[in-house]
Structure formats: structure tokens, C-alpha cells
Scaffold this active site. Structure first.
Site, mmCIF file in Angstrom:
data_model
loop_
_atom_site.group_PDB
_atom_site.id
_atom_site.type_symbol
_atom_site.label_atom_id
_atom_site.label_comp_id
_atom_site.label_asym_id
_atom_site.label_seq_id
_atom_site.Cartn_x
_atom_site.Cartn_y
_atom_site.Cartn_z
ATOM 1 N N GLY A 114 0.803 -1.214 0.000
ATOM 2 C CA GLY A 114 0.000 0.000 0.000
ATOM 3 C C GLY A 114 0.833 1.258 0.000
ATOM 4 O O GLY A 114 1.585 1.508 0.946
ATOM 5 N N LYS B 194 -14.069 -0.649 13.278
ATOM 6 C CA LYS B 194 -13.259 -0.466 14.485
ATOM 7 C C LYS B 194 -13.946 -1.091 15.698
ATOM 8 O O LYS B 194 -13.294 -1.725 16.541
ATOM 9 C CB LYS B 194 -13.023 1.033 14.726
ATOM 10 C CG LYS B 194 -12.226 1.713 13.620
ATOM 11 C CD LYS B 194 -12.204 3.221 13.773
ATOM 12 C CE LYS B 194 -11.483 3.885 12.614
ATOM 13 N NZ LYS B 194 -11.506 5.356 12.695
#
Length: 384
Positions: free
Chosen positions: A15, A244
Site C-alpha cells: 500500500g 473499528k
């Protein structure tokens, strides 16, 4: 006299978006600091969505700092990694061959010097790669939440190797949320509840609404400041907060999936991406939400409360959405784009452990990733 090198950490980065680029810059700029600590981070490979740059000999050399700096500049300008071909001692592989080359590096280094595979991408496609790397004895560091929020079996497979995985930056960027939860659990103090504002974007939006501003106005301002995704519905839908929350719930031992989380979206399905373009949503859709949001803000205020977009994780339930909270509570006092997390346990029941600070941004998240990498250094110590 120079500090002798005690640990060399070979790294492959997946990434090259904002977080990945900041991480490479941090690694380069922190060379003197790490050298004084006897640690050397050797970047042996960097991958974007289409290709992989890997050092000629991953066992003994890495990509030099000049190349890493040039790479960051090229990616910031929108160029692919392949544009760097011929500018250093490395090889370039395109997908799908790139994946096999990462596994080759993991196989070579996992059994000898070790390897840290760092996932700063934003895709589910790295899950099998992460599992293969762990199986080859490698360490993994995640900023990407998706490998931990898919199938529960994948989460369990990854975190069961807790000594060799770090994922602090998946929740709260650089804030020590994961570390705090795991330390409390490890002490034998059961965590009963976690309440948190874990979106810098939605934290900003909700605190601005207290000043009487219109919802549509605040969201557009947040977008202009770079707080939101290009399509603000990616934030307003609550799915990032839900991921999350799922990671935290699973840490507490809940064997749940995204389908088990109640998620309140701040826009109706008739204004969703499948029905309305981003431009139309910004120009015509947002204003349709102003009246309803204004009424909710006023109703909360009449009771001495404020609205916050929070995740609430209990022993049997996990939910994400708007919640009225006292103005004088840690979450109620929240302003701007900070994150706040309250952790309740036996020892922290009447007065919860509160963690607050910048919980978003490429720079902050990358710093958290680098701290996670450094936290693995004891596994890479050279024999005396």
C-alpha cells in the site's frame, strides 16, 4: 562511538497511499534515532495495487533511502511504481506475479532473519497473504482494518499469533487503544464496556452542530478541509466506525461479524450511492437531512445533553450510531476531530479509563504503524 546494531527488521510494505507514503518518510527521517537505539529497518519491498518493487537480494540488502524518497514523490504525483523501473538495484513484478514474490520473500526471510509484512492498503485482498506470511514465521503489522473484520476464523487465525502481530493503528490511528484493552484483559480485569467516538470526521461534524450550524453546511466544510472521504457518505454511513467496533468487540472475545452490529447511517437508503451520485448528494441530498438533525440536536440540548456518533460495545451487544451524552462527560466535551475512548472494567467501573487525542490523519496513523514495527524489534535481535 556508534551504537552497535542489535536488531535488523526487514520490511515489505503493501500500500502506497497516504499512510504508506508517510510511513516510508518516517522510516527514512528516523534513521538517526533508530541507529542510536541499535535498530535498523530495512525496506526490502514496496507494493501498490498493480506491482511490487523488491530488492535484488532481500536477505542482505534493501531499497535505499533515495529511492524510497523518490518513490513517495512519484506516488504522490499519481505515478505507478512501474514508472521507477531502471532506477535502482531492484526488480519489479506486476500482479498476479507480485503476490507470489511477496510469499517468496516471506519464505526466504521468515525462516532466517525474519520479515515484517506491513499492510497499509484498504482492501480485503490481503487476508490470504497475511495468513500465508504468518504461516511462514513472519510478523505482520496492520493499518488496514479489513483483514480483521472479515470472517471470524480469519481474525482468530491472525491474532492467535499475538506475539507476531500488531494492529494498533486499525483503531484510533496512533492512540494506544488496542494496547490498553489488551493490557487490562491480560491483568485479569474483565472489560465490561467500551464507548468511543472513533471517527475524526463525525466527531468534527457533531461538535460543530452544537454551535447551531446546519448539518449540510458542516459536512461540506468537513469535506473542504479534507476530513471526509471523497464521497462523505463513506463516513456518514458509519461503516468505518463499525469496523473499528468489531475489532474491539472481537478482542473482548465476542465471536461476531459485521451483520451482528447495529449501525445507524446518517443518511437514508434513498440517498445512498446506488441511488444518488456524489455531486447530487452534496448539492441536493444533504439539505434534506438538515431539519431532522437540527431537531435531534435541540432535543438533546433541552435535556442538558449533546449528540455524539459513538460505538458502544457491551457484553452482549455492539452498536454504532448517535447517542445523547452529558455535556460534561469525556465524550460530551469532545471538540473537533479528536477521538475519545472510555474503557470500563472492574477496576475502571465508576471512573473509566479515558484515551483521547488525534485519531485520524495519514501522518498520525503512519507514526502508529512505525511504533508497531519497532515494538517487534526484540524478535529480530542478532545473536550475541
Amino acid at each position: 562511538m556508534p551504537t552497535p546494531v542489535k536488531s535488523v527488521l526487514p520490511v515489505v510494505l503493501l500500500g502506497c497511499g497516504g499512510v504508506g507514503r508517510y510511513l516510508l518518510r518516517h522510516i527514512v527521517s528516523c534513521r538517526p534515532l533508530h541507529a542510536n537505539q541499535g535498530v535498523a529497518i530495512r525496506v526490502v519491498g514496496v507494493a501498490d495495487s498493480s506491482s511490487l518493487l523488491v530488492a535484488d537480494d532481500v536477505s542482505s540488502s534493501g531499497l535505499d533511502d533515495a529511492l524510497l524518497t523518490h518513490l513517495c514523490a512519484a506516488k504522490s504525483a499519481g505515478s505507478p511504481l512501474s514508472s521507477l523501473l531502471g532506477q535502482g538495484n531492484y526488480q519489479l513484478f506486476r500482479n498476479p506475479e507480485a503476490r507470489s514474490k511477496v510469499i517468496d520473500a516471506a519464505t526466504t526471510l521468515g525462516r532466517t532473519t525474519g520479515l515484517v509484512l506491513v499492510d497499509c492498503s484498504a482492501t480485503y485482498d490481503t487476508v490470504s497473504l497475511m495468513k500465508d506470511a504468518v504461516d511462514h514465521g513472519c510478523c505482520i503489522v496492520l493499518a488496514n482494518k479489513k483483514p480483521l473484520t472479515g470472517a471470524y476464523e480469519d481474525f482468530q487465525n491472525l491474532v492467535s499469533n499475538f506475539r507476531r502481530i500488531r494492529f494498533e493503528s486499525t483503531v484510533g490511528a496512533g492512540l494506544p487503544v488496542i494496547a490498553s484493552v489488551t493490557r487490562i484483559i491480560a491483568s485479569g480485569d474483565p472489560v465490561s464496556r467500551i464507548v468511543g467516538s472513533l471517527s475524526g470526521t463525525l466527531g468534527y461534524v457533531m461538535s460543530e452542530l452544537e454551535d447551531g450550524k446546519r448539518f449540510s453546511e458542516v459536512v461540506k466544510t468537513a469535506k473542504s478541509l479534507g476530513f471526509t472521504e471523497p464521497d462523505p457518505r463513506d463516513d456518514l454511513g458509519g461503516m468505518d466506525v463499525a469496523r473499528k467496533a468489531l475489532i474491539l468487540a472481537r478482542l473482548l472475545g465476542q465471536q461476531i461479524s459485521m451483520d451482528n452490529i447495529d449501525v445507524e447511517s446518517l443518511y437514508p437508503s434513498k440517498l445512498g450511492p446506488d441511488a444518488v451520485s456524489t455531486e447530487d448528494f452534496l448539492e441536493n441530498g444533504l439539505v434534506q437531512l438538515d431539519k431532522g438533525m437540527e431537531e435531534r440536536v435541540k432535543a438533546a440540548s433541552s435535556r442538558g445533553n449533546v449528540l455524539r456518533y459513538v460505538c458502544e460495545i457491551g457484553s452482549t451487544r455492539c452498536q454504532v450510531g448517535l447517542k445523547e451524552l452529558p455535556k460534561d462527560s469525556a465524550l460530551g466535551r469532545l471538540r473537533g476531530s479528536d477521538n475519545v475512548v472510555e474503557i470500563y472494567s472492574r477496576c475502571y467501573e465508576s471512573s473509566p479509563l479515558v484515551i483521547q487525542g488525534a485519531g485520524a490523519g495519514n501522518d498520525t496513523t503512519a507514526a502508529g504503524v512505525l511504533a508497531d514495527i519497532m515494538d517487534l524489534q526484540d524478535l529480530f535481535q542478532k545473536p550475541a
